[in-house]
Design an enzyme around this catalytic site. Structure first.
Site: not given
Ligand SMILES: [Zn+2]
Length: 474
Positions: A141, A173, A207-208, A446
């Site tokens: 994700d 990421d 996970e985020e 991000h």
């Molecule tokens: Zn990550």
């Protein structure tokens, strides 16, 4: 760390591994005793060279795998903020893309949706026997792209290649790290070696937003275990491809402060000496700034008081005000409620109870200095705790990865605490020693114009490939 690095680098140049170099010193220089060791180390060195060449030969595959997965928007459902992308179900699309990729290199795959539209996938390569098993873990994700106009270097889901980098949301990421682990195992196999221990590649959802039950928690519950794990999260800064045996812990907190609404024209009564004050109204925005100051001051104190051997730069542990809201009705009214939401990044050795106590005591101390807040204390809500992890730098998995790093890159391995939080925490809590190391920098994760450097991807794949050799044996 530094000295150890020097030993193993020298050893690599001479054609021995780190551990064998130490053994040679311990056993002295007797020719008879050294002969088998030299032969073993020569053979091991040949294996490493072949594997590193195999990684170089897979450079294009690696780039393609990163680009193609970046092109699939796989935003964590429910991520706060405006919905820029309608990408729900993207996680399953990434898992489906990876399935044939994993199967093509000989892995047995297991793909399932613990939650609808959110498939995890695990690929297992059974070892030939008598080796230690190793998990590579990553999340599929990503966070939303944010406003597309902020993306000036490339479109968020383009997977564009330019300036030696792959651009796009999730490139750093962490679709880059995910791809590097696949290519690492493929390179070991292409070079003609089968690991002795099992190698398990885990690609998880959620996970985020710490959707642990859908992602990493579901994978652990399904029974996937190993003697150690490497989480391929971007582990810079401060060091490129830092080995992170430790992470911070993270607490999310919300503070709500009440005010007393009245027409905005009454502000002078609230702020000027001699005014009627709280009898007329109280602006919650003015009051919430007291909390803001209180926690800024505590953050400063943490900068000097909190330390950990894996975080050598000062002031790593922080109290970040992420969202501040006030005056929900409009500027024509004195605001009657304000909130601040904090992301608290705490030292690994601190318990959440300790941190909560410190933060609440600081808020309380400042609130007591204000007549309104004394009577109307701020409400503190603790929303989430993401545990830290803290594996020793002397742990076998750290030593194996450091030896792999030094053999692959011919320079000292660098250690540093992971700046954020990741799924290594949950692997560790399940009893699997897990560390993080991966391509990319949290300084671009991000953010708009996220990227990962291609040279770093290749280096990561080399470190992972040699970690398989070091840890699992071949
Ligand atoms: Zn990550």
């Amino acid at each position: 760390m530094k000295d150890k690095g020097k030993i193993s680098r020298r050893a690599f140049v001479k054609g021995a591994t780190a551990s064998l170099a130490v053994t040679t010193t311990a056993f002295g220089n007797s020719d008879k005793k050294n002969k088998p060791l030299k032969q073993i180390s020569k053979k091991k060195n040949q294996i490493k060279k072949k594997v590193l060449t195999a990684v170089d030969n897979l450079r294009d595959d690696l780039i393609q795998l990163v680009c193609e997965t970046v092109k699939i928007p796989s935003v964590t459902p429910g991520y706060p903020g405006p919905k820029y992308d309608s990408a729900d179900g993207g996680e399953t699309k990434v898992a489906k893309y990876l399935k044939p990729v994993l199967e093509e290199i000989g892995l047995k795959t297991d793909m399932w949706e613990q939650e609808k539209g959110r498939a995890n996938i695990v690929g297992t390569l059974k070892g030939s026997g008598n080796g230690k098993s190793l998990i590579f873990n990553g999340h599929i994700d990503v966070v939303p792209s944010g406003s597309p106009e902020m993306w000036t270097a490339a479109k968020p889901w383009s997977g564009k290649i330019a300036d030696g980098k792959i651009w796009g949301r999730g490139s750093c990421d962490m679709k880059g790290g995910n791809a590097a682990a696949i290519i690492a195992l493929k390179a070991v196999l292409n070079a003609g070696y089968r690991p002795q221990g099992d190698v398990i590649l885990e690609y998880v959802v959620g996970e985020e937003l710490m959707h642990t039950a859908a992602g990493i928690g579901a994978v652990i519950e399904r029974g996937y275990r190993a003697d150690a794990a490497i989480v391929a999260e971007p582990s810079a800064p401060p060091y490129r491809l830092a080995i992170a045996p430790t992470s911070t812990g993270m607490l999310l907190m919300r503070v709500t402060v009440k005010g007393k609404a009245v027409h905005s024209s009454m502000r002078s009564e609230l702020v000027r000496a001699g005014g009627a004050g709280a009898k007329v109204g109280v602006n919650s925005i003015d009051k919430v700034m007291i909390i803001y100051q209180a926690l800024n001051q505590l953050e400063d104190q943490w900068g000097q008081a909190k330390s950990h051997p894996m975080y050598t730069r000062p002031g790593h542990f922080t109290i970040h005000p992420g969202v501040i809201t006030g005056g929900p009705v409009g500027a024509f009214l004195i605001s009657d409620e304000s909130k601040i939401e904090y992301y608290i990044s705490h030292a690994p050795q601190d318990t959440p109870e300790q941190v909560k106590e410190e933060v609440e005591a600081q808020i309380d101390m400042f609130a007591k200095t204000d007549p309104w807040l004394r009577e109307n204390p701020p409400k503190v809500e603790w929303l989430v705790w993401w545990p830290p992890y803290d594996v020793s730098a002397e742990a076998p998995i750290c030593k194996a990865v450091a030896a792999a790093y030094e053999a692959a890159l011919e320079e000292d391995a660098k250690y540093y605490g992971f700046a954020a939080v990741d799924d290594a925490a949950f692997l560790n809590r399940a009893g699997i020693p897990a560390i993080s190391i991966g391509p990319g920098s949290l300084a671009v994760a991000h953010a708009p114009n996220e990227y990962v450097e291609i040279a770093e991807l290749v280096d990561a794949a080399k470190i992972y490939a040699l970690s398989i050799i070091e840890w699992c044996g071949v």
